[in-house]
Every structure is written in C-alpha cells, then in structure tokens.
Scaffold this motif. Structure first.
Motif, mmCIF file in Angstrom:
data_model
loop_
_atom_site.group_PDB
_atom_site.id
_atom_site.type_symbol
_atom_site.label_atom_id
_atom_site.label_comp_id
_atom_site.label_asym_id
_atom_site.label_seq_id
_atom_site.Cartn_x
_atom_site.Cartn_y
_atom_site.Cartn_z
ATOM 1 N N TRP A 1 0.709 -0.883 -0.286
ATOM 2 C CA TRP A 1 0.411 -0.114 -0.535
ATOM 3 C C TRP A 1 0.542 1.500 -0.057
ATOM 4 C CZ3 TRP A 1 -5.128 -0.129 -1.862
ATOM 5 C CH2 TRP A 1 -5.420 -1.116 -1.830
ATOM 6 N N ASP A 2 1.794 1.603 0.831
ATOM 7 C CA ASP A 2 3.186 2.425 0.915
ATOM 8 C C ASP A 2 3.466 2.570 -0.485
ATOM 9 O OD1 ASP A 2 2.487 2.766 3.433
ATOM 10 O OD2 ASP A 2 4.617 1.742 4.170
ATOM 11 N N ALA A 3 3.907 1.552 -0.893
ATOM 12 C CA ALA A 3 4.749 2.183 -2.911
ATOM 13 C C ALA A 3 3.730 1.854 -3.210
ATOM 14 C CB ALA A 3 5.215 0.415 -3.267
ATOM 15 N N LEU A 4 2.320 1.884 -3.289
ATOM 16 C CA LEU A 4 1.183 2.144 -3.940
ATOM 17 C C LEU A 4 0.595 3.921 -3.993
ATOM 18 C CD1 LEU A 4 -1.525 -0.783 -4.446
ATOM 19 C CD2 LEU A 4 0.084 0.276 -6.694
ATOM 20 N N LEU A 5 0.953 4.388 -2.639
ATOM 21 C CA LEU A 5 0.448 5.599 -1.616
ATOM 22 C C LEU A 5 1.898 6.150 -2.983
ATOM 23 C CD1 LEU A 5 -1.062 7.125 -0.814
ATOM 24 C CD2 LEU A 5 0.337 7.054 1.053
ATOM 25 N N ALA A 6 2.813 6.172 -3.335
ATOM 26 C CA ALA A 6 4.141 6.914 -3.808
ATOM 27 C C ALA A 6 4.193 6.583 -5.182
ATOM 28 C CB ALA A 6 5.716 5.954 -3.556
ATOM 29 N N LEU A 7 3.533 5.978 -5.966
ATOM 30 C CA LEU A 7 3.165 5.780 -6.940
ATOM 31 C C LEU A 7 2.069 6.576 -7.308
ATOM 32 C CD1 LEU A 7 3.432 3.956 -9.730
ATOM 33 C CD2 LEU A 7 1.709 2.653 -9.015
ATOM 34 N N THR B 1 -8.485 10.638 -5.916
ATOM 35 C CA THR B 1 -9.293 9.625 -5.608
ATOM 36 C C THR B 1 -8.690 8.620 -5.363
ATOM 37 O OG1 THR B 1 -10.541 10.383 -6.980
ATOM 38 C CG2 THR B 1 -10.985 8.342 -6.155
ATOM 39 N N LEU B 2 -7.265 7.927 -6.139
ATOM 40 C CA LEU B 2 -6.811 6.830 -5.227
ATOM 41 C C LEU B 2 -5.566 7.189 -4.001
ATOM 42 C CD1 LEU B 2 -4.928 5.557 -8.606
ATOM 43 C CD2 LEU B 2 -7.159 4.954 -7.336
ATOM 44 N N ILE B 3 -5.076 8.276 -4.143
ATOM 45 C CA ILE B 3 -4.433 8.993 -2.133
ATOM 46 C C ILE B 3 -5.380 8.215 -1.452
ATOM 47 C CG2 ILE B 3 -3.551 9.719 -0.880
ATOM 48 C CD1 ILE B 3 -1.763 10.717 -3.817
ATOM 49 N N LYS B 4 -6.982 8.925 -0.822
ATOM 50 C CA LYS B 4 -7.535 8.569 -0.352
ATOM 51 C C LYS B 4 -8.095 7.247 -0.073
ATOM 52 C CE LYS B 4 -9.900 12.863 -1.020
ATOM 53 N NZ LYS B 4 -10.530 14.131 -1.437
ATOM 54 N N THR B 5 -8.054 6.060 -0.950
ATOM 55 C CA THR B 5 -8.620 4.781 -1.398
ATOM 56 C C THR B 5 -7.629 4.412 -0.765
ATOM 57 O OG1 THR B 5 -10.160 5.138 -2.996
ATOM 58 C CG2 THR B 5 -8.450 2.835 -2.956
ATOM 59 N N ILE B 6 -5.870 4.784 -0.970
ATOM 60 C CA ILE B 6 -5.201 4.282 0.011
ATOM 61 C C ILE B 6 -5.147 4.439 1.176
ATOM 62 C CG2 ILE B 6 -2.594 3.571 -0.180
ATOM 63 C CD1 ILE B 6 -2.833 4.144 -3.391
ATOM 64 N N THR B 7 -5.153 4.915 1.676
ATOM 65 C CA THR B 7 -4.408 5.724 2.807
ATOM 66 C C THR B 7 -5.993 4.769 3.781
ATOM 67 O OG1 THR B 7 -4.052 7.560 1.877
ATOM 68 C CG2 THR B 7 -4.115 7.776 3.854
ATOM 69 N N ALA B 8 -7.461 4.863 3.112
ATOM 70 C CA ALA B 8 -8.293 4.240 3.846
ATOM 71 C C ALA B 8 -7.755 2.828 4.019
ATOM 72 C CB ALA B 8 -9.835 4.849 3.676
ATOM 73 N N GLN C 1 -8.243 -7.991 0.677
ATOM 74 C CA GLN C 1 -7.400 -5.908 0.523
ATOM 75 C C GLN C 1 -6.378 -6.780 -0.607
ATOM 76 O OE1 GLN C 1 -4.340 -4.705 2.666
ATOM 77 N NE2 GLN C 1 -5.808 -3.872 4.502
ATOM 78 N N GLN C 2 -5.696 -8.502 -0.957
ATOM 79 C CA GLN C 2 -5.301 -8.085 -2.187
ATOM 80 C C GLN C 2 -5.814 -8.222 -3.649
ATOM 81 O OE1 GLN C 2 -2.076 -9.293 -2.380
ATOM 82 N NE2 GLN C 2 -2.007 -9.356 -5.115
ATOM 83 N N GLY C 3 -7.622 -8.412 -3.714
ATOM 84 C CA GLY C 3 -8.128 -7.585 -4.784
ATOM 85 C C GLY C 3 -8.284 -6.160 -4.505
ATOM 86 N N GLU C 4 -8.615 -5.600 -3.664
ATOM 87 C CA GLU C 4 -8.599 -4.169 -3.430
ATOM 88 C C GLU C 4 -7.090 -3.474 -3.935
ATOM 89 O OE1 GLU C 4 -9.507 -3.247 0.771
ATOM 90 O OE2 GLU C 4 -11.664 -3.399 -0.328
ATOM 91 N N LEU C 5 -5.793 -4.260 -3.788
ATOM 92 C CA LEU C 5 -4.373 -3.741 -3.910
ATOM 93 C C LEU C 5 -4.858 -3.779 -5.627
ATOM 94 C CD1 LEU C 5 -2.373 -5.452 -1.666
ATOM 95 C CD2 LEU C 5 -2.420 -3.012 -1.789
ATOM 96 N N GLN D 1 -7.194 -3.474 -7.414
ATOM 97 C CA GLN D 1 -7.868 -3.279 -8.469
ATOM 98 C C GLN D 1 -6.925 -1.449 -8.442
ATOM 99 O OE1 GLN D 1 -11.341 -2.793 -6.007
ATOM 100 N NE2 GLN D 1 -12.194 -3.986 -7.506
ATOM 101 N N VAL D 2 -6.813 -0.652 -7.354
ATOM 102 C CA VAL D 2 -5.886 0.989 -7.490
ATOM 103 C C VAL D 2 -4.367 0.356 -8.134
ATOM 104 C CG1 VAL D 2 -4.646 1.858 -5.560
ATOM 105 C CG2 VAL D 2 -6.445 0.746 -5.022
ATOM 106 N N MET D 3 -4.248 -0.562 -7.625
ATOM 107 C CA MET D 3 -2.459 -0.942 -9.347
ATOM 108 C C MET D 3 -3.114 -0.929 -10.197
ATOM 109 S SD MET D 3 0.126 -1.537 -9.333
ATOM 110 C CE MET D 3 1.573 -1.836 -10.265
ATOM 111 N N GLY D 4 -4.295 -1.525 -10.621
ATOM 112 C CA GLY D 4 -5.358 -1.331 -12.160
ATOM 113 C C GLY D 4 -5.316 -0.922 -12.590
#
Length: 191
Positions: free
Chosen positions: A52-58, A72-79, A94-98, A100-103
């Motif tokens: 999640w932290d790496a996705l937040l940086a992305l 929107t993604l940053i808010k989603t990741i933070t939550a 969480q794996q599924g949510e990760l 989706q965000v990565m996609g």
C-alpha cells in the motif's frame, strides 16, 4: 487377588499418564501451529501494508499528471491500508483491492507516456512488484503452515484433542480465477 488388583490399577494409572502426556503434547503442537499461522498472517499484513505504501508513492507521482484520479486513489489507499488483516478472508479482500488500485494506476501510466517514463514512477512500480513477490512468499508460508495445522485438526487421534480444545481448521489463501487468466504463467505454489 490383591496383587491382580494392584496390577490392574497400576496399568490404569499408566494408561492415564500416557493419555495425559499425549493430550499435553498434542495441545502444545496445536498451539504452536496456531501461532505459526498467526505469525504468517501477520507477515502477509506487513507485506500488504508495504505494498500500500508503494502504491501511495506511485499515486503521488501520478498526481502530477492526473490530479483528480490520483487524489481519489490516494484517499482510497490511505483508507484501505488501515484495515486489519487477521484472517485469510481479510487478506484476500485486501489483495483484490490492491489489484484494483494497481490497475487504475497503470491505466494512468498508459494515458500519460511521459509519466510511464518518469524515474520515480518506475521506481515506485518496481517497489510494488517487489512487495507483491514478498506477499506471494508470505502466502506460501501461511498456506504451508495452515496445511500442517489442518492435518492435526482433522487426523485422528489429534482431531479428538483439537475438538476438545476448540481448535479449528485454518482457511487457505487462494488466487482468484481472474488473476490466473491475466497471468497465465502464474505459479501454482501461489495458492
């Protein structure tokens, strides 16, 4: 007559001691397996949080190119990264949510070629992939440990002790069929 009675009582006491030792040892093994499963799940949680932290940086890197989508993604990741992971179901969610965000982040990268070439974006994407590999390894450790635990819970005579002490089977972490289709070379060990 008295000698026979003493022998029978001695034999009964001997059997009771053997049963007690077996129950004691089995309980210790079950507790050990249960703790190993909890530890493995904790490792998965740590790796998912790192991802999640790496996705937040992305997402923050992508914010320079697509402000609204990235916010929107940053808010989603933070939550999402605050969600507890104590069970296989929570880890799978969480794996599924990760994914989706990565996609969504990769779609932003495709829409902005200059972002895709950005060094920070590439480093963050590489970090996400590294943590994905760590998650995969942690999942394998968890599933191996759950297998050992489940054998003890299901096989006789340890199943008797497990049910008596309220030990239950552990759920396995599985891979969803959609992910398998997107990655045809997906290693079966990921299950």
């Amino acid at each position: 007559m008295v000698t026979a009675l003493v022998l029978v009582l001695g034999f009964i006491v001997f059997l009771a001691i053997l049963v007690f030792i077996y129950i004691f040892n089995t309980q210790r093994k079950l507790v050990s397996m249960d703790e190993l499963c909890k530890n493995a799940m904790s490792q998965i949680a740590v790796q998912l949080n790192s991802r999640w932290d790496a996705l937040l940086a992305l997402a923050k890197t992508a914010a320079q190119y697509s402000k609204h989508e990235s916010e929107t993604l940053i808010k989603t990741i933070t939550a999402r990264r605050q969600a507890p992971i104590d069970t296989a179901e929570e880890a799978l969610k969480q794996q599924g949510e990760l994914s989706q965000v990565m996609g969504r982040l990769m779609a932003i990268g495709e829409a902005y070629p200059e972002l895709k070439a950005n060094e920070l974006f590439l480093k963050a994407a590489d970090g996400v992939n590294t943590y994905e590999e760590h998650v995969r390894m942690s999942r394998m450790v968890y599933n191996d440990t759950a297998t050992k635990m489940n054998r003890m819970v299901r096989q006789w005579p340890s199943s008797f002790v497990a049910s008596m002490l309220n030990f239950k089977e552990k759920a396995y972490l599985t891979v969803d069929e959609e992910k398998k289709q997107h990655y045809p070379d997906f290693d079966e060990a990921y299950k």
